[in-house]
Design an enzyme around this catalytic site. Structure first.
Site, PDB file in Angstrom:
ATOM      1  N   ARG A  29       6.592  -7.072  -4.599  1.00 56.31           N
ATOM      2  CA  ARG A  29       6.281  -7.109  -3.396  1.00 56.31           C
ATOM      3  C   ARG A  29       5.169  -7.414  -2.456  1.00 56.31           C
ATOM      4  O   ARG A  29       4.348  -8.064  -3.667  1.00 56.31           O
ATOM      5  CB  ARG A  29       6.566  -5.927  -2.894  1.00 56.31           C
ATOM      6  CG  ARG A  29       6.250  -4.915  -3.628  1.00 56.31           C
ATOM      7  CD  ARG A  29       6.441  -3.621  -3.418  1.00 56.31           C
ATOM      8  NE  ARG A  29       5.462  -2.542  -2.933  1.00 56.31           N
ATOM      9  CZ  ARG A  29       6.046  -1.199  -2.578  1.00 56.31           C
ATOM     10  NH1 ARG A  29       7.207  -1.164  -2.797  1.00 56.31           N
ATOM     11  NH2 ARG A  29       4.585  -0.446  -2.787  1.00 56.31           N
ATOM     12  N   TYR A  38      -9.421   5.216  -6.276  1.00 55.73           N
ATOM     13  CA  TYR A  38      -8.974   3.861  -6.400  1.00 55.73           C
ATOM     14  C   TYR A  38     -10.752   3.577  -6.874  1.00 55.73           C
ATOM     15  O   TYR A  38     -10.271   2.641  -7.340  1.00 55.73           O
ATOM     16  CB  TYR A  38      -8.398   4.927  -5.810  1.00 55.73           C
ATOM     17  CG  TYR A  38      -7.689   2.921  -4.549  1.00 55.73           C
ATOM     18  CD1 TYR A  38      -6.625   2.218  -5.722  1.00 55.73           C
ATOM     19  CD2 TYR A  38      -8.502   1.988  -3.404  1.00 55.73           C
ATOM     20  CE1 TYR A  38      -6.763   0.880  -4.591  1.00 55.73           C
ATOM     21  CE2 TYR A  38      -8.075   1.309  -3.387  1.00 55.73           C
ATOM     22  CZ  TYR A  38      -7.223   0.050  -3.843  1.00 55.73           C
ATOM     23  OH  TYR A  38      -6.420  -0.983  -3.824  1.00 55.73           O
ATOM     24  N   ASN A  64     -14.680   5.590  -0.359  1.00 57.52           N
ATOM     25  CA  ASN A  64     -13.365   5.156   0.545  1.00 57.52           C
ATOM     26  C   ASN A  64     -13.106   6.877   0.633  1.00 57.52           C
ATOM     27  O   ASN A  64     -12.728   7.498  -0.921  1.00 57.52           O
ATOM     28  CB  ASN A  64     -12.045   5.061   0.754  1.00 57.52           C
ATOM     29  CG  ASN A  64     -11.765   4.224   1.574  1.00 57.52           C
ATOM     30  OD1 ASN A  64     -11.289   5.070   3.610  1.00 57.52           O
ATOM     31  ND2 ASN A  64     -10.325   4.205   2.022  1.00 57.52           N
ATOM     32  N   ALA A  68      -1.305  -6.052 -10.068  1.00 55.98           N
ATOM     33  CA  ALA A  68      -0.774  -5.133 -10.080  1.00 55.98           C
ATOM     34  C   ALA A  68      -1.829  -3.624  -9.754  1.00 55.98           C
ATOM     35  O   ALA A  68      -2.583  -3.983 -10.559  1.00 55.98           O
ATOM     36  CB  ALA A  68      -0.306  -4.473 -11.833  1.00 55.98           C
ATOM     37  N   GLY A  69      -1.668  -3.079  -8.636  1.00 50.47           N
ATOM     38  CA  GLY A  69      -2.434  -1.835  -8.782  1.00 50.47           C
ATOM     39  C   GLY A  69      -1.681  -0.600  -8.014  1.00 50.47           C
ATOM     40  O   GLY A  69      -0.704  -0.611  -6.963  1.00 50.47           O
ATOM     41  N   THR A  88       0.833  -4.741   4.375  1.00 53.91           N
ATOM     42  CA  THR A  88       1.273  -4.402   3.408  1.00 53.91           C
ATOM     43  C   THR A  88       2.323  -2.910   3.391  1.00 53.91           C
ATOM     44  O   THR A  88       2.025  -2.649   4.691  1.00 53.91           O
ATOM     45  CB  THR A  88       1.229  -4.698   1.915  1.00 53.91           C
ATOM     46  OG1 THR A  88       0.626  -3.772   2.213  1.00 53.91           O
ATOM     47  CG2 THR A  88      -0.190  -5.974   2.012  1.00 53.91           C
ATOM     48  N   ILE A 139       1.316  -8.314  -1.981  1.00 49.21           N
ATOM     49  CA  ILE A 139       0.212  -9.153  -2.073  1.00 49.21           C
ATOM     50  C   ILE A 139       1.022 -10.008  -3.374  1.00 49.21           C
ATOM     51  O   ILE A 139       0.519 -11.469  -3.372  1.00 49.21           O
ATOM     52  CB  ILE A 139      -0.800  -8.166  -2.110  1.00 49.21           C
ATOM     53  CG1 ILE A 139      -1.294  -7.917  -1.070  1.00 49.21           C
ATOM     54  CG2 ILE A 139      -1.777  -9.561  -2.839  1.00 49.21           C
ATOM     55  CD1 ILE A 139      -2.597  -7.162  -0.712  1.00 49.21           C
ATOM     56  N   ALA A 153     -11.624  17.667  -4.708  1.00 47.66           N
ATOM     57  CA  ALA A 153     -11.257  19.161  -4.615  1.00 47.66           C
ATOM     58  C   ALA A 153     -10.151  19.467  -5.261  1.00 47.66           C
ATOM     59  O   ALA A 153      -9.943  20.193  -6.329  1.00 47.66           O
ATOM     60  CB  ALA A 153     -11.531  19.929  -3.620  1.00 47.66           C
ATOM     61  N   ASN A 154      -8.986  18.122  -5.123  1.00 53.79           N
ATOM     62  CA  ASN A 154      -7.873  18.236  -5.139  1.00 53.79           C
ATOM     63  C   ASN A 154      -7.513  17.688  -6.505  1.00 53.79           C
ATOM     64  O   ASN A 154      -6.056  17.445  -6.985  1.00 53.79           O
ATOM     65  CB  ASN A 154      -6.914  18.520  -3.654  1.00 53.79           C
ATOM     66  CG  ASN A 154      -7.368  18.950  -2.725  1.00 53.79           C
ATOM     67  OD1 ASN A 154      -7.650  20.273  -2.898  1.00 53.79           O
ATOM     68  ND2 ASN A 154      -7.615  18.417  -1.680  1.00 53.79           N
TER      69      ASN A 154
HETATM   70  P1  NAI Z   1       2.704  -2.706  -3.637  1.00 50.37           P
HETATM   71  O1  NAI Z   1       1.925  -1.371  -3.813  1.00 50.37           O
HETATM   72  O2  NAI Z   1       2.822  -3.334  -1.713  1.00 50.37           O
HETATM   73  O3  NAI Z   1       2.757  -3.887  -3.957  1.00 50.37           O
HETATM   74  C1  NAI Z   1       2.131  -3.825  -5.471  1.00 50.37           C
HETATM   75  C2  NAI Z   1       2.887  -3.973  -7.475  1.00 50.37           C
HETATM   76  O4  NAI Z   1       2.099  -3.709  -8.353  1.00 50.37           O
HETATM   77  C3  NAI Z   1       4.496  -3.021  -7.003  1.00 50.37           C
HETATM   78  O5  NAI Z   1       5.612  -4.201  -6.719  1.00 50.37           O
HETATM   79  C4  NAI Z   1       4.510  -1.979  -8.038  1.00 50.37           C
HETATM   80  O6  NAI Z   1       5.330  -1.690  -8.418  1.00 50.37           O
HETATM   81  C5  NAI Z   1       3.590  -2.587  -9.079  1.00 50.37           C
HETATM   82  N1  NAI Z   1       2.850  -1.967 -10.047  1.00 50.37           N
HETATM   83  C6  NAI Z   1       2.325  -0.832 -10.278  1.00 50.37           C
HETATM   84  N2  NAI Z   1       1.785   0.008 -11.254  1.00 50.37           N
HETATM   85  C7  NAI Z   1       2.575  -1.298 -11.566  1.00 50.37           C
HETATM   86  C8  NAI Z   1       2.575  -1.044 -13.899  1.00 50.37           C
HETATM   87  N3  NAI Z   1       1.968  -0.465 -14.624  1.00 50.37           N
HETATM   88  N4  NAI Z   1       2.958  -2.226 -13.919  1.00 50.37           N
HETATM   89  C9  NAI Z   1       3.732  -3.595 -13.422  1.00 50.37           C
HETATM   90  N5  NAI Z   1       3.509  -3.674 -12.451  1.00 50.37           N
HETATM   91  C10 NAI Z   1       3.144  -2.919 -11.587  1.00 50.37           C
HETATM   92  O7  NAI Z   1       0.655  -3.578  -2.660  1.00 50.37           O
HETATM   93  P2  NAI Z   1      -0.027  -3.573  -2.541  1.00 50.37           P
HETATM   94  O8  NAI Z   1      -0.574  -3.579  -0.957  1.00 50.37           O
HETATM   95  O9  NAI Z   1       0.530  -5.303  -2.383  1.00 50.37           O
HETATM   96  O10 NAI Z   1      -1.448  -4.491  -3.115  1.00 50.37           O
HETATM   97  C11 NAI Z   1      -1.724  -5.878  -3.979  1.00 50.37           C
HETATM   98  C12 NAI Z   1      -3.097  -5.420  -4.925  1.00 50.37           C
HETATM   99  O11 NAI Z   1      -3.988  -5.561  -3.336  1.00 50.37           O
HETATM  100  C13 NAI Z   1      -2.843  -3.873  -5.936  1.00 50.37           C
HETATM  101  O12 NAI Z   1      -3.750  -4.410  -6.937  1.00 50.37           O
HETATM  102  C14 NAI Z   1      -4.105  -3.310  -4.338  1.00 50.37           C
HETATM  103  O13 NAI Z   1      -5.130  -2.295  -4.733  1.00 50.37           O
HETATM  104  C15 NAI Z   1      -5.091  -4.591  -3.889  1.00 50.37           C
HETATM  105  N6  NAI Z   1      -5.190  -3.826  -2.247  1.00 50.37           N
HETATM  106  C16 NAI Z   1      -4.337  -3.828  -1.506  1.00 50.37           C
HETATM  107  C17 NAI Z   1      -4.788  -3.505  -0.139  1.00 50.37           C
HETATM  108  C18 NAI Z   1      -4.164  -3.508   1.218  1.00 50.37           C
HETATM  109  O14 NAI Z   1      -4.584  -2.987   2.032  1.00 50.37           O
HETATM  110  N7  NAI Z   1      -2.852  -3.626   0.944  1.00 50.37           N
HETATM  111  C19 NAI Z   1      -6.233  -3.563  -0.189  1.00 50.37           C
HETATM  112  C20 NAI Z   1      -7.282  -3.676  -1.424  1.00 50.37           C
HETATM  113  C21 NAI Z   1      -6.583  -4.202  -2.314  1.00 50.37           C
END
Ligand code: NAI
Length: 465
Positions: free
Chosen positions: A229, A371, A365, A304-305, A406, A231, A313-314
């Site tokens: 899903r 993070y 942040n 993936a993230g 997202t 990005i 503090a928590n």
């Molecule tokens: P999202 O939460 O919509 O998608 C992340 C995907 O990674 C999910 O499909 C999830 O199942 C998968 N995932 C999580 N843990 C995993 C694991 N252990 N093994 C395999 N897959 C795993 O996140 P989004 O918004 O699409 O973000 C994508 C990347 O961009 C992430 O690294 C996020 O930190 C980074 N990012 C996103 C921003 C935003 O504004 N949405 C801003 C800055 C960075």
């Protein structure tokens, strides 16, 4: 409450109130493989010349720039002298400042910039080429190189209508062919949400052959993690558009949506938690099984993230560790396995690695120590790998998205979300495709001189550099 507030602010009356409060409707951005509609003005300043060659290779015939000089101004109805106006609004101004070494020469940039500050078409471009400080001699020349950086960042903040400004810094020995992929990307709509950035281009690690292609990944295997899903799915779709064979990876719990993405893109799905100790081996084995033992990965995209936000503090050790493991440690373990190029299904010897950082990693942040540690760590890893792999043809780069629309950011309370959206030069959140396009550009075979860079995809967010 969030829904109610959102409803009020997006109603016709709410929009009027928002406009009065200075929250104008965000401009619509030009996206995709689309050049500006208007002419591209080229200002080749003394000692420059390479930009003309690059534009020729990109297929753009530039026009002469207008100069803001006293004799060229006309008075407006109140008798105030105004800069000259282009007959047709230009789509871009390219300034070749690669030969600029003196403080007095910065005036030449002012002369060509002033007529476009209110005169560019919507989603226009200002692109400045300059020589990086390390490649020039003398205090004044080095100071001037940084001065141009300041001009670009300010121009990005003053431009209107979804226009952007970027600076391309040339390392010693760069040829026009090394710059074609960067210049095409910056001129086209693919760079819609990238502004205020500095791009360092060095001589290509692998010589660039042939003209730029709109299917640069034809027959190349690209692996994207977290692709079920958001990005990640957008990255996979963009690589598919550009001809790649996709391997999409996500956790088993996301298996159904992962399979949908794989089917849509005629790729293959690998259900895998990337924190598994054998994750790298399982990715290589999958590639070798699906594409044959001779196949190699062209690009490994570590998307993936997770976030597990809590004030420090928590924050206990479990929540701390989970974020660092998924966002940073897993990527390192996987790279180590895939960099064994002899292993079936590993990374190609001239392949690409891309990590996803975040503007939280630049600026910190509240509530995101874990993070920010992981995302700043991704940047550190990119820079360290550039040095570690200096003799290899592999390139390692990162992108640092700002606020992207997202599911992850959809959970942020509305007012906070609106603040994040508005605090950048383009007054809006980015789309997943904006991050995807930047990653695809970094992985383009023609981007071989772009190595060890972390490019922010944030609309020139006010936070951080
Ligand atoms: P999202 O939460 O919509 O998608 C992340 C995907 O990674 C999910 O499909 C999830 O199942 C998968 N995932 C999580 N843990 C995993 C694991 N252990 N093994 C395999 N897959 C795993 O996140 P989004 O918004 O699409 O973000 C994508 C990347 O961009 C992430 O690294 C996020 O930190 C980074 N990012 C996103 C921003 C935003 O504004 N949405 C801003 C800055 C960075």
């Amino acid at each position: 409450m969030t829904g109610l507030l959102e409803g009020i602010l997006t109603s016709p009356v709410g929009r009027k109130v928002a406009a009065k409060a200075g929250l104008a409707e965000p401009p619509r951005l030009r996206r995709g493989r689309v050049l500006p509609a208007g002419p591209v003005a080229l200002a080749s300043l003394p000692g420059g010349g390479i930009a003309a060659e690059v534009l020729d290779a990109v297929g753009v015939s530039p026009v002469e720039p207008l100069l803001d000089l006293p004799g060229n101004r006309t008075d407006d109805e109140k008798g105030r002298p105004q800069p000259p106006r282009y007959e047709t609004r230009p789509g871009a101004l390219v300034i070749d400042a690669t030969g600029v070494r003196e403080i007095a020469q910065l005036e030449l940039l002012r002369q060509v910039l002033r007529p476009v500050m209110k005169g560019l078409e919507k989603s226009g471009r200002v692109i400045i080429l300059a020589t990086e400080a390390d490649a020039v001699d003398g205090l004044e020349a080095k100071a001037v190189a940084q001065g141009i950086d300041g001009i670009m960042r300010t121009v990005g903040k003053e431009l209107r209508g979804g226009s952007t400004a970027n600076l391309v810094l040339l390392a010693e020995g760069v040829q026009a062919s090394d710059l074609v992929s960067t210049m095409s990307f910056l001129l086209e709509g693919r760079s819609a949400f990238v502004s205020g950035q500095v791009w360092r281009v060095a001589p290509a690690k692998t010589p660039v052959e042939g003209a730029a292609s709109d299917k640069p990944f034809a027959d190349r295997v690209v692996v994207v993690t977290g692709a079920a899903r958001g990005i990640g799915a957008a990255i996979a779709r963009t690589f598919h558009r550009d001809g790649a064979k996709l391997v999409v990876v996500d956790i088993p719990a996301a298996g159904e949506s992962l399979a949908q993405v794989a089917n849509e893109l005629k790729g293959s799905a690998l259900q895998l938690d990337i924190t598994a100790p054998d994750a790298g081996a399982r990715i290589a084995d999958h590639v070798a099984r699906v594409h044959g033992p001779e196949a190699r990965i062209w690009a490994m995209v570590h998307n993936a993230g997770i976030t597990r936000d809590k004030m420090l503090a928590n924050l206990d050790e479990k929540v701390w560790a989970s974020v660092l493991d998924v966002n940073l440690a897993a990527e390192m373990r996987i790279n180590e396995v895939l960099l064994d190029h002899d292993r079936p299904g590993a990374l190609a010897e001239d392949g690409r690695i891309v990590g996803i950082a975040s503007t939280s990693g630049w600026a910190g942040n509240k509530g995101q120590t874990n993070y920010a540690a992981s995302k700043a760590g991704v940047m550190g890893l990119v820079w360290a790998m550039r040095d570690e792999l200096a003799d290899s043809r592999v390139t390692t780069n990162g992108v640092a998205p700002g606020f992207i629309e997202t599911e992850m950011t959809g959970k942020i309370p509305y007012v906070q979300r609106e603040v994040f959206r508005r605090t950048n030069s383009l007054s809006q959140g980015g789309q997943p495709v904006d991050v995807a396009e930047t990653i695809a550009y970094l992985c383009d075979p023609a981007s071989s001189g772009v190595d060890g860079q972390v490019i922010r995809v944030c609309g020139q967010n006010l936070i951080g550099r």
